[in-house]
Design an enzyme around this catalytic site. Sequence first.
Site, mmCIF file in Angstrom:
data_model
loop_
_atom_site.group_PDB
_atom_site.id
_atom_site.type_symbol
_atom_site.label_atom_id
_atom_site.label_comp_id
_atom_site.label_asym_id
_atom_site.label_seq_id
_atom_site.Cartn_x
_atom_site.Cartn_y
_atom_site.Cartn_z
ATOM 1 N N ARG A 46 -2.886 6.085 0.842
ATOM 2 C CA ARG A 46 -4.046 7.032 0.850
ATOM 3 C C ARG A 46 -5.300 5.941 0.537
ATOM 4 O O ARG A 46 -6.480 6.231 0.470
ATOM 5 C CB ARG A 46 -4.032 7.794 -0.587
ATOM 6 N N LYS A 104 4.731 -7.074 -3.285
ATOM 7 C CA LYS A 104 4.095 -7.395 -4.335
ATOM 8 C C LYS A 104 4.634 -8.644 -4.832
ATOM 9 O O LYS A 104 3.662 -9.690 -5.518
ATOM 10 C CB LYS A 104 3.853 -6.223 -5.293
ATOM 11 N N GLY A 142 -0.432 10.994 -11.524
ATOM 12 C CA GLY A 142 -0.241 9.900 -10.788
ATOM 13 C C GLY A 142 -1.448 9.384 -10.192
ATOM 14 O O GLY A 142 -1.815 8.227 -9.770
#
Length: 279
Positions: free
Chosen positions: A18, A68, A242
């Site tokens: 998103r 990450k 969240g």
Amino acid sequence: MTAHVKACVLGWPITHSRSPMIHGYWLKKYGIEGSYVKEAVHPRDFPDFFKSLKNHGLVGGNITVPHKETAYALADEVRDCAKAIRAANTIWLDGDKICAANTDSYGYMTHLNLSAPKWNKIDSPAVILGAGGAARAIIYGLMQSGVTEIRLSNRTRNRAEELAKFFGPKVKVYDWSDNRKALAGAGILVNTTTLGMEGSDPLEIDLTSMKQDSVVSDIVYAPLETPLLAQARASGFTPVDGLGMLLHQAVPGFEKWFGVRPEVTKELRDLVVADLEGA
Ligand code: ATR
């Protein structure tokens, strides 16, 4: 004429992100000549892509699963709490250097402080479920905020043991089957596992031994109200969803790439909620 500034989100897969919607909203709102795109990069190709960010016409971006830790390791300069978390979710160019930071902790703590401002007055242990990168960022944030005992429980116990070793004696490991024991007298619960996510099993947990006025938070945001949050609401606890973490973690990156500190507005939240509900 101002140059077009381009940033991206790098992940594999990246379809459901998103982030383009969030940054796209801000670009429009602040009238910035820029774009924010999705880049699906296979782990095999990630180091090359990372090192040639500039050649791709990018000023930086967000890093998501599974890159990450690699981004943290490859960066020329690691800033802020990324050092403590050993994972980066935000990168940007500083001349020819690639700098990396981690804004997940900031995102989680900002949302928690805004939606449950009394949480840190509870002065009770915090329980974290899960031991991935998100758990690491949230443990860091809670410890920085003064939480003195963190009870950590993960399906694969040795991942929790590793985190406890990393953060020191304030983090205590509980067996996954001992969730109830971990929750006894706790004031805040954070689910960082994928349980409760659309298409996954719900998290089966008995909240009754938590303190009154406890906060129950979930980093899963699809669905927005997970079965855990619905259970917390029904039990009189404060549920913290969240989505706020996702929105707030995006703020520092946008500021780095596009030069404006953006605001997390109700309008933005409603936009993403509508998208989640329509998905
Ligand atoms: P992230 O870095 O985004 O936090 P991750 O490293 O994939 O993601 O972590 C996902 C978490 O969800 C892990 O703690 C994982 O538990 P394991 O370490 O045992 O894999 C947890 N998780 C995923 N599916 C689960 C399930 N069915 N039951 C319990 N925990 C689960």
